[in-house]
Design a protein around this motif. Structure first.
Motif, short mmCIF file in Angstrom:
data_model
loop_
_atom_site.label_atom_id
_atom_site.label_comp_id
_atom_site.label_asym_id
_atom_site.label_seq_id
_atom_site.Cartn_x
_atom_site.Cartn_y
_atom_site.Cartn_z
N GLN A 417 67.84 9.00 19.45
CA GLN A 417 68.49 9.01 20.75
C GLN A 417 69.84 9.72 20.72
O GLN A 417 70.19 10.44 21.64
CB GLN A 417 68.67 7.57 21.25
N ASP A 418 70.62 9.52 19.66
CA ASP A 418 71.94 10.13 19.59
C ASP A 418 71.92 11.49 18.91
O ASP A 418 72.96 12.01 18.53
CB ASP A 418 72.91 9.21 18.86
N SER A 419 70.73 12.06 18.70
CA SER A 419 70.62 13.37 18.06
C SER A 419 69.91 14.34 18.99
O SER A 419 68.97 13.99 19.70
CB SER A 419 69.83 13.24 16.74
N LYS A 420 70.38 15.57 18.97
CA LYS A 420 69.79 16.61 19.82
C LYS A 420 68.59 17.28 19.14
O LYS A 420 67.77 17.88 19.81
CB LYS A 420 70.85 17.67 20.16
N GLN A 421 68.52 17.19 17.84
CA GLN A 421 67.49 17.89 17.09
C GLN A 421 66.47 16.91 16.53
O GLN A 421 66.83 15.84 16.02
CB GLN A 421 68.11 18.70 15.95
N ALA A 422 65.20 17.25 16.64
CA ALA A 422 64.13 16.41 16.10
C ALA A 422 63.93 16.72 14.62
O ALA A 422 64.03 17.87 14.20
CB ALA A 422 62.84 16.64 16.88
N THR A 423 63.65 15.71 13.85
CA THR A 423 63.35 15.87 12.43
C THR A 423 61.97 15.30 12.14
O THR A 423 61.53 14.33 12.77
CB THR A 423 64.39 15.15 11.56
N TRP A 424 61.28 15.93 11.18
CA TRP A 424 59.93 15.51 10.83
C TRP A 424 59.97 14.37 9.83
O TRP A 424 60.82 14.36 8.91
CB TRP A 424 59.16 16.68 10.24
N HIS A 425 59.05 13.43 10.00
CA HIS A 425 58.99 12.28 9.09
C HIS A 425 57.55 11.82 8.94
O HIS A 425 56.72 12.04 9.82
CB HIS A 425 59.85 11.12 9.62
N GLU A 426 57.30 11.16 7.82
CA GLU A 426 56.01 10.51 7.62
C GLU A 426 56.03 9.18 8.36
O GLU A 426 56.91 8.34 8.13
CB GLU A 426 55.77 10.27 6.12
N ILE A 427 55.07 8.99 9.26
CA ILE A 427 55.06 7.76 10.05
C ILE A 427 53.86 6.87 9.74
O ILE A 427 53.82 5.72 10.18
CB ILE A 427 55.11 8.05 11.56
N THR A 428 52.89 7.37 9.01
CA THR A 428 51.76 6.54 8.61
C THR A 428 51.09 7.12 7.38
O THR A 428 51.17 8.32 7.13
CB THR A 428 50.74 6.40 9.76
N ARG A 429 50.47 6.24 6.62
CA ARG A 429 49.72 6.63 5.43
C ARG A 429 48.30 6.10 5.61
O ARG A 429 47.96 5.01 5.13
CB ARG A 429 50.38 6.06 4.17
#
Length: 674
Positions: A417-429
């Motif tokens: 919410q407080d960031s303008k840029q999206a970052t990629w992450h692992e959300i499920t295995r």
């Protein structure tokens, strides 16, 4: 028209499976070894900012060379299984390779470095050739091996450098498999052994110096589950501890003499404390970094330790009594993974990180709202072994990948919410398997087929809990992802039974404890194994490692049998109605391509042409052609013969049929395309 500019959006990687491979700089950058590279990770931006490539084998040790003024570091040292040490220097915002130290005959397992006179860098390295070497790197970007210490049949697991109090004389601490800590000093241009610190009853896994102005503190950790803190100070006519009102028992001191420029100094080393709290081998210790306050350099008396018991402990002396006690304990509970290999603390002490045997980084952040509370933080993750295959989902919103680490992982962008840029992450295995994964094919919005070093293909479907969390993290509407009918039929999640390879669906009813009315009684033997390890959680940010391991599995909905050997490659057509699969083969009878219907998961046809393993397949965009390449040095093109509109019976009998064009030469292939 200008050419499009491509830039790196995300790098998914994990740490190497060695203890000394992570280091946190005063500038806030986390450096860690990943395969043959050194990754520079920004925990605030949550992304890899650079990859340093120079080693030709696995990076085993990484260490920032800290400056005495606590400014951001400009040098980094790394050691690898290529028997080399590399010193990296920051130039124009980029780290480049400046010095190469060659001399070890076996993999380097630990490194450290400090600045000495004339801005030269003194580097210590330990390797599995049973030697410890000291290197002097000068401004001419040349490295000279000053000393080589041979320990015979012993191995030094860690090294740490510091400067003796009130002088510029380096002191080297080495912790080894002889259960001792060896101290060496440079006296009259020679590296001389000062003493051995005894007390540990098993291998010494880590050593770390901390400077307290006129004194040094040395922390050592061991496989005996204990941490020992030693105090080194200059010896004078008065007792070095006379000013400590809390001292009740005077510890035995060991004394050594150092000569520097015709000046002789005497130093004493005494055991300060023994810290007992871990229940398994302690692999790493790290002092909280010093900082400037009121124009004076201050070293907090705070020590972080990491153990194979899956916990990190923050130790500090109590006010008044001065007794070292446990301040904070964080870690993982349950699971079938091993513990932590090492630990690091951020420059301001607000974040701590550990790295585990499976390459994962475990981050905890101090809660600003609740003093003394620590919570898991979002951190980068990735495969800890070779990535074998990956695939975009049909909507292009996430990526699925499989690797030789026996896992399937899903990555998607997350915009805080407080960031303008999206970052990629692992959300499920979705899949944690017992075989190395080899291939993958998406066959729906939230459905995929995977193949491993086994003869079976497995089909997975996303559970309800994942779809809800995916919507929360990616910002996608839940209504867009699920229809009401889909929502009613989806399980909540999945779990894997003990000694099993199949992910079993967990429905809402399975999450409610069953009361049989009789304590410790079961209606059948199978009821003893009804307990699910899955616990649904609503996530608004990427989950930590323990949640990924336990609560993000996808249920397995189908097994596909037909191949005679380990799976090798998969492909699905653009309409997601047909899946092609191939396995390892040394004969033509096993090299056939099998076609499967995604509607019924029945085998449609076996395409025989090649005599060795089919290594890759691809459907044409219109799903009419299938191209396959093989290790028999041929490629084949297959055409789909669409059914006629003769009636429903004919359509049911003549399922999508394939007519082979075996072993086309380039000329006939071109003719066919025309």
């Amino acid at each position: 028209m200008a050419a499009p500019v491509m830039e790196t959006c995300h790098i998914a990687c994990s740490t190497n499976r060695t203890p000394k491979v992570v280091s946190w700089s005063r500038g806030g950058i986390l450096a860690f070894g990943t395969c043959n590279s050194v990754a520079l990770y920004d925990p605030q931006e949550r992304k890899i900012v650079d990859l340093l490539n120079g080693h030709t084998s696995r990076v085993n040790a990484v260490k920032w060379i800290h400056r005495e003024d606590c400014a951001p570091e400009s040098h980094l040292v790394s050691g690898a299984s290529d028997n080399q040490i590399i010193v990296w220097e920051a130039q124009n915002g980029k780290f480049i390779q400046t010095v190469q130290c060659k001399g070890h005959t076996s993999p380097v397992c630990a490194v450290d470095g400090i600045y000495v006179e004339d801005s030269k860098i003194l580097v210590a390295s330990s390797a599995s050739d049973s030697t410890v070497r000291l290197w002097l790197c000068n401004r001419a970007k040349e490295a000279e091996c000053l000393h080589t210490l041979s320990f015979g049949s012993c191995f030094m697991m860690d090294v740490s450098l510091a400067l003796l109090p009130g002088s510029r004389v380096p002191i080297l601490a080495c912790g080894g498999d002889d259960s001792r800590v060896h101290l060496y000093v440079q006296s009259s241009g020679q590296l001389q052994k000062a003493m051995q610190l005894q007390g540990h009853e098993d291998w010494v896994r880590g050593v770390a110096w901390a400077s307290l102005g006129g004194e040094l503190l040395l922390a050592s950790c061991s496989q005996d589950c204990l941490i020992r803190v030693w105090r080194l100070c200059a010896k004078s006519g008065t007792d070095a501890h006379a000013g400590d009102d809390h001292t009740i028992i005077k510890m035995k001191e060991d004394v050594f003499e150092v000569k520097d420029k015709d000046v002789s100094s005497v130093f004493a080393v005494a055991l300060e404390t023994v810290l007992a709290g871990h229940e398994n081998w302690v692999y790493g210790v790290h002092w909280q970094p010093p900082f400037y306050k009121g124009g004076k350099l201050q070293q907090p008396l705070s020590l972080l330790s990491a153990s194979m018991d899956k916990t990190m402990i923050l130790w500090a002396p109590e006010e008044g009594s001065g007794v070292w006690v446990e301040q904070v304990r964080v870690g993982e509970v349950g699971g079938n993974t091993l513990g932590f290999y090492g630990c690091q603390m951020s420059p301001d002490g607000s974040m701590i990180v550990a790295h585990a045997f499976h390459g994962a980084l475990h981050l905890w952040c101090k809660d600003q709202d609740e003093e003394g509370e620590w919570r898991p933080g979002v951190v980068i993750s990735g495969h800890f072994n070779e990535v074998q295959d990956l695939s975009w989902d049909p909507e292009g919103e996430f990526i699925l990948s499989v690797g030789s680490d026996q896992t399937t992982r899903l990555f998607t962008p997350w915009k805080k919410q407080d960031s303008k840029q999206a970052t990629w992450h692992e959300i499920t295995r979705p899949q944690i398997h017992g075989y190395d994964m080899q291939c993958l094919a998406m066959v729906g919005r939230f459905q995929f087929v995977s193949g491993a070093d086994e003869k079976v293909l497995r089909v997975f479907q996303a559970p309800r809990n994942f779809v809800e969390n995916f919507a929360n993290i990616s910002g996608t509407s839940k209504e867009k992802l699920l229809t009401s009918s889909d929502s009613d039929n989806l399980p909540e999640g999945a779990s894997t039974p003990a000694l099993g390879l199949s992910n079993k669906a967990v429905f809402q009813g399975d999450l409610t404890p069953k009361n049989t009315g009789e304590k410790d009684q079961f209606s059948s033997v199978s009821d003893q194994y009804q307990e699910s390890y899955f616990h649904p959680l609503i996530m608004t940010e990427p989950p930590p490692e323990d949640h990924l391991l336990q609560n993000t599995l996808w249920p397995e909905v189908q097994k596909l049998y037909g191949h005679g050997f380990e799976m090798f490659c998969l492909a699905s057509d653009s309409t997601r109605t047909v899946v092609a699969s191939a396995c390892k083969a040394s004969k033509a009878e096993h090299a056939a391509i099998l076609l499967w219907s995604t509607a019924t998961w029945r085998q449609l046809q076996s395409l025989s042409c090649h005599s060795l393993t089919v290594t890759q397949m691809a459907f044409s965009p219109d799903a009419r052609l299938l191209l396959a390449v093989s290790r028999d040095r041929t490629w084949s093109l297959w055409r789909r013969d669409l059914p006629t509109l003769g009636g429903p019976d004919l359509f049911q009998v003549k399922l999508p049929w394939w007519e082979g064009l075996p072993k086309l030469t380039p000329e006939t292939a071109k003719h066919c395309a025309d």
